[in-house]
Motif scaffolding. Structure first.
Motif, PDB file in Angstrom:
ATOM      1  N   TYR A 139       0.827  -1.214   0.000  1.00  0.00           N
ATOM      2  CA  TYR A 139       0.000   0.000   0.000  1.00  0.00           C
ATOM      3  C   TYR A 139       0.860   1.262   0.000  1.00  0.00           C
ATOM      4  CZ  TYR A 139      -4.772  -1.752   0.550  1.00  0.00           C
ATOM      5  OH  TYR A 139      -5.990  -2.301   0.324  1.00  0.00           O
ATOM      6  N   THR A 156       2.276   1.839  -3.421  1.00  0.00           N
ATOM      7  CA  THR A 156       1.115   2.075  -4.300  1.00  0.00           C
ATOM      8  C   THR A 156       0.623   3.508  -4.120  1.00  0.00           C
ATOM      9  OG1 THR A 156       0.469  -0.230  -4.091  1.00  0.00           O
ATOM     10  CG2 THR A 156      -1.219   1.293  -4.843  1.00  0.00           C
ATOM     11  N   TRP A 180      -5.479   3.705  -8.949  1.00  0.00           N
ATOM     12  CA  TRP A 180      -4.899   3.209  -7.698  1.00  0.00           C
ATOM     13  C   TRP A 180      -4.668   1.710  -7.814  1.00  0.00           C
ATOM     14  CZ3 TRP A 180      -5.421  -0.209  -3.744  1.00  0.00           C
ATOM     15  CH2 TRP A 180      -4.625   0.027  -2.603  1.00  0.00           C
ATOM     16  N   ARG A 231      -1.555   0.555  -9.905  1.00  0.00           N
ATOM     17  CA  ARG A 231      -0.282   0.532  -9.172  1.00  0.00           C
ATOM     18  C   ARG A 231      -0.242  -0.651  -8.208  1.00  0.00           C
ATOM     19  NH1 ARG A 231      -1.392   6.078 -10.246  1.00  0.00           N
ATOM     20  NH2 ARG A 231       0.008   6.624 -11.926  1.00  0.00           N
ATOM     21  N   PHE A 232      -1.399  -0.951  -7.599  1.00  0.00           N
ATOM     22  CA  PHE A 232      -1.473  -2.082  -6.674  1.00  0.00           C
ATOM     23  C   PHE A 232      -1.170  -3.387  -7.418  1.00  0.00           C
ATOM     24  CE2 PHE A 232      -3.860  -5.481  -4.597  1.00  0.00           C
ATOM     25  CZ  PHE A 232      -3.373  -5.383  -3.308  1.00  0.00           C
ATOM     26  N   ILE A 242       2.572  -3.595  -8.462  1.00  0.00           N
ATOM     27  CA  ILE A 242       3.506  -3.787  -7.357  1.00  0.00           C
ATOM     28  C   ILE A 242       3.266  -5.131  -6.670  1.00  0.00           C
ATOM     29  CG2 ILE A 242       4.189  -2.907  -5.088  1.00  0.00           C
ATOM     30  CD1 ILE A 242       3.597  -0.082  -6.232  1.00  0.00           C
TER      31      ILE A 242
END
Lengths: 491, 206
Positions: free
Chosen positions: A101, A104, A406, A409-410, A413
């Motif tokens: 998180y 992210t 969002w 990116r989560f 990653i």
């Protein structure tokens, strides 16, 4: 007072019988659509923008929003305090998922910032006059987003009291940063980006602060705005250097903004992890950043123009243009998603192929599904002009895009880290309440700063908006009683 | 119908100046950018040197009408940027590659950072930071020098005494001719400014 003469072509074509402009989203070849509606005097622009700062009381909606934002900000404070006191173990991180998180959120917020610089710098170089209505608060958004972004690597280092190790400071241990690491490039890229954005924002604001100073009634306002406007007196000898400096800043910010998210993507791309080790990352990250940033500008602009009565300055045309940018960058992001799969297949690398199949159909399939549907499928609705110019629909879609970005990116990653080369080292990441609280709290920090900005600083670049009104042209509508013939023009 | 309710266009000229007050110059007010530009050309052609236009926004083409020389600012910014590139290179080369010991006030020792078998002098890896510092130095120099060349911050200026002048940041356009100008003569300059057909002319004290 006389009404300033009007360019008759311009006024009539976008107007109804009463001379009130009803729709400026129509494009007529050979004519410029008006960017300022229902105003033909410069003083009207001043009054409309300054009213927000000069009102005794802010709109009730402002107080409600500010209370909510402060509530979320305190959640952030509690989560960070707990983290610092206890350690990063309070997050759901494990080995192998050591970034989740926190990073992210970092990438998400840095990305949000990009739209502000794009509007203020790149659209300035391309002479897109519609940027003037939205550039000031988009730049403010950039600065606050970078503040949120900077928080995450700062707290992620664990022992935050050693965060100064990130900077090349001579120390008793004779220890210097590792300049061959993209993580250190990131420190330089993000801090430079923040400094330059702040300079750009402040420089642009000086003439408008002078306007507020000259209108201020109270002593405190006079002194505050007076101090920060530096004694600006609209001198044309000053304007000359100011305009040069502004152009230079735009020219410097343009490669800078492209470099920032490129450097952020290097954090991933230079590693050997399947799913990260890709050359497409820099342009893909920049496109995604602009995509999410514009969505955030729409998310902020729609309520702000309602709340503060700025509909004649942030017009439907501005919003329509931004939605077009969202559509274009959304398509770029969709292209990047599909190309990643192609390259994974084309590379013939076993781990690379697995990483992408796992990304779409593995444990995190639901995150991937949210990402694709929010970022690629729903923005396609913006092909329709009716949706691009519908306030409720664009507001809803802009939030959908923010959610989607969002999750992008989560997905990048976490899904790459969770399942790397060795099945024996795989693990699943699940967030804790601290993870979720910190993520939501960052929005509190962002909105607190943004709401304070709306209340106390000029939200719209008045000087720039006035300069793109037809009345500002010394040879056209602004010629006045004597006029200024083109023959006498000296350039 | 140019009646101004907020700022009656009376001049302070006919009133005797209070003892000790010196004249800063003359201020003329115009309604539109076009009027200002036509007037600015005449002031320029009349040979005044210490004069200025004051506008709520940058009026396109006014630099030419005033005869302003192009600023040298970009040249300075270029050198600031080059300084940033070189500084970033030295920083990285010194702290990451050679075990240099240099005397800079005190003895300073560099740190030979050898990791993952990478070459000590990793120029390609140094480029991102060199780029960032180039931009950082240029932008800082650009803003600082712009305000410095403009003589800002200057929180007090005689023109701020004029109530009328407050509209220079709102919707009016002004020309100011300073008393320090060699061609300045109170009566003659006032007559000259009046001949440019402004809304109002005002004397501003030091």
């Amino acid at each position: 007072m006389t009404t300033l003469p009007h360019d008759s072509n311009l006024a009539n074509s976008h107007a109804n019988n009463h001379g009130v402009i009803v729709d400026n989203t129509i494009d007529r070849p050979g004519e410029r659509a008006p960017l300022v509606l229902n105003m033909d005097k410069f003083s009207q622009v001043t009054a409309t923008v300054c009213r927000v700062n000069e009102a005794e009381r802010a709109p009730t909606a402002w107080y409600v929003a500010f209370t909510l934002a402060l509530g979320l900000l305190s959640v952030l404070g509690v989560c960070i305090g707990y983290l610092i006191v206890t350690g990063v173990g309070v997050w759901g991180l494990n080995n192998p998922v050591m970034w989740a998180y926190d990073i992210t959120n970092f990438v998400f917020w840095v990305g949000i910032g990009h739209a502000g610089t794009l509007i203020s710098a790149i659209l300035f170089l391309f002479r897109q006059k519609w940027r003037t209505g939205i550039n000031r608060f988009a730049e403010a958004m950039t600065i606050f987003a970078v503040i949120c972004a900077g928080t995450f690597p700062g707290i992620h280092v664990g022992r935050v009291w050693f965060a100064y190790w990130l900077f090349p400071i001579p120390n008793q241990m004779e220890m210097w940063p590792q300049f061959r690491s993209p993580l250190l490039w990131d420190v330089f890229a993000v801090s430079t980006y923040f400094t330059v954005s702040l300079l750009f924002w402040y420089t642009g604001m000086v003439p408008d602060l002078a306007t507020l100073r000259d209108r201020a009634k109270g002593k405190l306002q006079q002194m505050g705005y007076g101090l920060f406007s530096l004694g600006w007196r609209g001198s044309n000898r000053h304007w000359h250097r100011y305009e040069r400096a502004y152009l230079l800043l735009a020219a410097l910010s343009t490669p800078l903004v492209l470099s920032v998210h490129s450097v952020v993507s290097f954090d991933f791309a230079t590693s050997q992890l399947p799913g990260w080790h890709t050359t497409i990352f820099p342009p893909y990250f920049v496109a995604g950043a602009i995509f999410s940033g514009f969505a955030m500008v729409v998310t902020l602009a729609v309520p702000a123009r309602e709340m503060f009565g700025l509909k004649d300055l942030i017009t439907l045309r501005h919003l329509d243009n931004m939605n077009k940018v969202i559509l274009v960058t959304g398509c770029m992001v969709g292209y990047a998603y599909s190309l990643e799969f192609f390259i994974a297949w084309y590379s013939g690398a076993m781990f690379e192929k697995f990483a992408f199949i796992n990304r779409a159909f593995g444990q995190y399939w639901w995150a991937y599904l949210i990402m694709v549907s929010c970022n690629v499928i729903t923005p396609q609705l913006f092909w329709s002009k009716r949706i691009r110019t519908s306030i409720p629909l664009m507001f809803a879609l802009s939030i959908v895009v923010n959610v989607g970005m969002w999750f992008e990116r989560f997905v990048i990653i976490v899904s790459s880290l969770a399942n790397d080369f060795l099945p024996s080292s795989w693990d699943l990441f699940t967030p804790t309440w601290v993870d979720i609280g910190t993520m939501l709290g960052a929005f509190g920090l962002f909105f607190t700063l943004f709401l304070l900005f709306c209340r106390y600083l000029p939200m719209i670049a008045m000087a720039e908006v006035k300069a793109v009104m037809p009345q500002a042209d010394p040879h056209g509508a602004g010629a006045g009683k004597h006029g200024h013939a083109r023959a006498h023009d000296h350039h | 119908m140019a009646t101004i309710v907020t700022n009656p266009p009376e001049t302070k000229l006919n009133q005797p100046a209070p003892a000790g007050a010196r004249l800063f110059g003359m201020l003329a007010e115009f309604e539109t950018p076009g009027d200002l530009m036509a007037a600015a050309e005449k002031v320029r052609d009349a040979g005044y040197k210490r004069w200025d236009c004051h506008t709520p926004f940058a009026v396109h083409g006014l630099d030419g009408a005033m005869g302003i020389q192009r600023t040298w600012l970009p040249i300075f910014v270029f050198f600031a940027g080059a300084t940033g590139t070189i500084a970033a290179f030295i920083l990285q080369a010194f702290t990451n590659s050679w075990s240099l010991t240099t005397w800079a006030g005190v003895w300073v020792t560099g740190y030979p950072f050898l990791i993952s078998g990478k070459p000590a002098m990793s120029l390609p890896a140094f480029i991102p930071v060199m780029f960032e510092l180039t931009i950082l130095f240029s932008a800082l120099a650009c803003v600082k020098l712009m305000f410095l060349f403009n003589g800002l911050p200057q929180l007090y200026h005689p023109l701020f005494k004029s109530n009328r002048f407050r509209r220079a940041t709102n919707d009016r356009f002004f020309i100011s001719i300073e008393a320090r100008d060699p061609k300045f003569l109170p009566k003659k300059t006032e007559e000259f400014l009046r001949s440019l057909d402004p809304i109002a002319v005002e004397a501003v004290e030091e």
